[in-house]
Design a protein around this motif. Structure first.
Motif, PDB file in Angstrom:
ATOM      1  N   UNK A 231      53.530 -48.462 -81.414  1.00 51.39           N
ATOM      2  CA  UNK A 231      54.170 -47.921 -80.212  1.00 51.39           C
ATOM      3  C   UNK A 231      54.127 -48.915 -79.054  1.00 51.39           C
ATOM      4  N   UNK A 232      53.102 -49.739 -79.012  1.00 53.90           N
ATOM      5  CA  UNK A 232      53.064 -50.788 -77.988  1.00 53.90           C
ATOM      6  C   UNK A 232      54.162 -51.814 -78.231  1.00 53.90           C
ATOM      7  N   UNK A 233      54.431 -52.106 -79.521  1.00 54.57           N
ATOM      8  CA  UNK A 233      55.498 -53.049 -79.855  1.00 54.57           C
ATOM      9  C   UNK A 233      56.861 -52.501 -79.454  1.00 54.57           C
TER      10      UNK A 233
ATOM     11  N   UNK B 160      62.762 -45.631 -76.189  1.00 56.11           N
ATOM     12  CA  UNK B 160      62.136 -46.318 -75.057  1.00 56.11           C
ATOM     13  C   UNK B 160      63.231 -46.788 -74.105  1.00 56.11           C
ATOM     14  N   UNK B 161      63.020 -46.562 -72.808  1.00 55.42           N
ATOM     15  CA  UNK B 161      63.984 -46.950 -71.783  1.00 55.42           C
ATOM     16  C   UNK B 161      63.882 -48.439 -71.482  1.00 55.42           C
ATOM     17  N   UNK B 162      64.904 -49.005 -70.831  1.00 58.31           N
ATOM     18  CA  UNK B 162      64.878 -50.438 -70.509  1.00 58.31           C
ATOM     19  C   UNK B 162      63.713 -50.863 -69.622  1.00 58.31           C
ATOM     20  N   UNK B 163      63.102 -49.912 -68.914  1.00 61.08           N
ATOM     21  CA  UNK B 163      61.943 -50.255 -68.080  1.00 61.08           C
ATOM     22  C   UNK B 163      60.627 -50.134 -68.842  1.00 61.08           C
ATOM     23  N   UNK B 164      60.711 -49.854 -70.150  1.00 58.00           N
ATOM     24  CA  UNK B 164      59.513 -49.766 -70.980  1.00 58.00           C
ATOM     25  C   UNK B 164      58.871 -48.400 -71.040  1.00 58.00           C
TER      26      UNK B 164
ATOM     27  N   UNK C 299      45.271 -45.884 -76.622  1.00 59.35           N
ATOM     28  CA  UNK C 299      44.682 -47.233 -76.709  1.00 59.35           C
ATOM     29  C   UNK C 299      44.116 -47.577 -78.081  1.00 59.35           C
ATOM     30  N   UNK C 300      43.597 -46.577 -78.807  1.00 59.06           N
ATOM     31  CA  UNK C 300      42.987 -46.861 -80.099  1.00 59.06           C
ATOM     32  C   UNK C 300      43.941 -46.634 -81.271  1.00 59.06           C
ATOM     33  N   UNK C 301      45.208 -46.402 -80.997  1.00 57.25           N
ATOM     34  CA  UNK C 301      46.188 -46.207 -82.067  1.00 57.25           C
ATOM     35  C   UNK C 301      46.705 -47.559 -82.557  1.00 57.25           C
TER      36      UNK C 301
ATOM     37  N   UNK D  75      61.630 -53.221 -75.885  1.00 54.36           N
ATOM     38  CA  UNK D  75      62.524 -52.675 -74.868  1.00 54.36           C
ATOM     39  C   UNK D  75      62.410 -53.420 -73.548  1.00 54.36           C
ATOM     40  N   UNK D  76      61.188 -53.547 -73.065  1.00 54.02           N
ATOM     41  CA  UNK D  76      60.952 -54.114 -71.742  1.00 54.02           C
ATOM     42  C   UNK D  76      61.324 -55.585 -71.671  1.00 54.02           C
ATOM     43  N   UNK D  77      61.009 -56.353 -72.714  1.00 56.88           N
ATOM     44  CA  UNK D  77      61.272 -57.789 -72.657  1.00 56.88           C
ATOM     45  C   UNK D  77      62.766 -58.111 -72.718  1.00 56.88           C
ATOM     46  N   UNK D  78      63.581 -57.125 -73.162  1.00 59.36           N
ATOM     47  CA  UNK D  78      65.028 -57.330 -73.238  1.00 59.36           C
ATOM     48  C   UNK D  78      65.814 -56.457 -72.262  1.00 59.36           C
ATOM     49  N   UNK D  79      65.138 -55.553 -71.563  1.00 59.74           N
ATOM     50  CA  UNK D  79      65.785 -54.618 -70.630  1.00 59.74           C
ATOM     51  C   UNK D  79      66.888 -53.819 -71.322  1.00 59.74           C
TER      52      UNK D  79
END
Length: 247
Positions: free
Chosen positions: A191-193, A222-226, A185-187, A198-202
């Motif tokens: 990595x969140x991006x 990162x997998x398609x499910x995020x 969380x504090x990084x 990945x997730x927003x495009x599957x």
């Protein structure tokens, strides 16, 4: 299944320092059965404007280096994404060449969204391109584009990309924030991006960082499910191998 390899070599700074690492990791990835290997942003000769010195731009030397990498790819029967400096009438482009397992240059993706701190060193490109390996379509978004310009990844996704490769440099060789665990969380947000792209495009998202003393993001798939399918350790050089299912 498609086996991808992501190389995290030490910082380079010159063509001469970069090429032995390129050759080492091409051989290693091929020996592990990878279909394609991607290196970090501008690895030959190194990212300009970062916290390490880089040799003066050498168009002839870069063309020769690309030819040698084509020979390596053909010899080891592996496709390679090799980010480099490249010459243009307007200045230095930040590009990623795609080389087939037959040693052919299939094209290149330019970095079209330049970070403000890179303006003194690079000029932006203006086009995007799709590529294919083993029948699997893919795109490339370079560093700043993948972090802050989601449309660069969406462009490839809506054209059928199953994976987008993301060569980058996140962190520093001499300074920066060290990350202790994946997605902490504090990084920094990097990595969140990755998860968002990945997730927003599957689709799969393969982010490739240098081996840095102060890494602010891991080299990761990162997998398609995020979810994080695999990530490299923070800091040491190496090659990350991951199998992905394009279907």
């Amino acid at each position: 299944m498609l086996r991808i390899a992501l190389a995290s070599p030490p910082v380079s700074g010159s063509i001469e320092k970069a090429l032995p690492w390129v050759e080492k990791y091409i051989a290693e990835a091929a020996a592990k059965g990878a279909d394609i290997l991607c290196f970090p942003e501008a690895y030959v000769p190194g990212l300009r404007g970062a916290d390490f010195s880089v040799d003066a731009h050498d168009p002839a030397g870069l063309r020769e280096a690309r030819d040698r990498i084509c020979q390596m790819a053909e010899a080891h029967k592996i496709s390679v994404i090799i980010p480099m400096d490249w010459d243009s009438p307007d200045g230095i482009l930040n590009v990623a060449f795609v080389i087939s397992d037959a040693g052919e240059v299939l094209g290149c993706q330019t970095k079209n969204q330049i970070a403000p701190e890179e303006d003194p060193y690079y000029v932006p490109g203006h086009e995007r391109q799709m590529f294919e390996v083993k029948g699997v379509p893919f795109g490339i978004a370079i560093c700043h584009e993948g972090w802050r310009y989601p449309e660069s990844v969406r462009w490839a996704a809506v054209r059928g990309a199953k994976i987008v490769f993301h060569p980058n440099m996140a962190g520093g060789a001499t300074r920066g924030q060290k990350v202790a665990s994946w997605g902490a969380p504090d990084s920094p947000y990097y990595e969140k991006a990755m998860v968002c792209r990945s997730l927003e495009n599957a689709i799969y998202f393969a982010s490739v960082n240098y081996a840095l003393d102060y890494p602010e993001a891991a080299t990761a798939v990162i997998s398609p499910d995020g979810s994080c399918l695999a990530h490299a350790p923070y800091g040491p050089p190496g090659v990350l191998i991951a199998d992905i299912d394009p279907d």
